[in-house]
Structures are given as C-alpha cells and as structure tokens.
Design a protein around this motif. Sequence first.
Motif, PDB file in Angstrom:
ATOM      1  N   TYR A  34       3.064   3.252   8.768  1.00 22.67           N
ATOM      2  CA  TYR A  34       3.415   3.916   7.522  1.00 22.67           C
ATOM      3  C   TYR A  34       4.768   3.431   7.028  1.00 22.67           C
ATOM      4  O   TYR A  34       5.619   3.006   7.813  1.00 22.67           O
ATOM      5  CB  TYR A  34       3.500   5.442   7.723  1.00 22.67           C
ATOM      6  N   GLU A  36       7.788   5.113   4.354  1.00 18.72           N
ATOM      7  CA  GLU A  36       8.135   6.380   3.720  1.00 18.72           C
ATOM      8  C   GLU A  36       9.520   6.279   3.098  1.00 18.72           C
ATOM      9  O   GLU A  36      10.435   5.696   3.678  1.00 18.72           O
ATOM     10  CB  GLU A  36       8.104   7.502   4.756  1.00 18.72           C
ATOM     11  N   ASP A  44       3.117   6.019   2.412  1.00 26.03           N
ATOM     12  CA  ASP A  44       1.985   5.126   2.218  1.00 26.03           C
ATOM     13  C   ASP A  44       1.603   4.512   3.552  1.00 26.03           C
ATOM     14  O   ASP A  44       2.467   4.124   4.343  1.00 26.03           O
ATOM     15  CB  ASP A  44       2.377   4.025   1.222  1.00 26.03           C
ATOM     16  N   GLU A  45       0.297   4.424   3.801  1.00 23.65           N
ATOM     17  CA  GLU A  45      -0.172   3.747   5.002  1.00 23.65           C
ATOM     18  C   GLU A  45      -0.242   2.255   4.710  1.00 23.65           C
ATOM     19  O   GLU A  45      -0.748   1.834   3.673  1.00 23.65           O
ATOM     20  CB  GLU A  45      -1.564   4.248   5.416  1.00 23.65           C
TER      21      GLU A  45
END
Length: 84
Positions: A34, A36, A44-45
């Motif tokens: 991820y 961030e 968001d992945e």
Amino acid sequence: MAYSTKRRFVAGAVCPRCSELDKLVVYSEDGKDYRECIACGFKDEMRFKIKNRELETRVNQTEDDKHVVQVVNILPFSVDKSDK
C-alpha cells in the motif's frame, strides 16, 4: 510483497490526491503493498507485476537463432545543396 510492514516515507513522492510532496508512506499489510498519504489520508493498493525478461544476447541464443539472415537496406547518400 516488496515492502516491509514498517511504514517508510518515499522521498520526492507526490500525493495523487492532494499534491503534497514527501507525505507518502509505503508499507505491506496482509500480503499486499500500500501507499498512503499522511496529509490527506489517501490510501491505495499498489499492484505491480514484476516482469523479468532476459535480454537476448549471443550467449543465451541457440545455434539456430544465431544464424538468422537479416536484410540490411542501405539508403542512398544525397547532399542537400540548399544548406550552403
């Protein structure tokens, strides 16, 4: 999984939502990576597929591959007299 579970800042990264510089952290959680933003909370992945493709060299080619005939076109030489 490319990242550790420890959150790490990414130098020079810009948040895609708030456009803040140096506010993104990357980490791994439950086998997924991820990113961030600590400024706006964007998360968001990351789904990167690493494709390792070996470059073709004379060392890793078969004998049949080494003897492939290729056509080389030689372009005619022309002098442009308008440059003088």
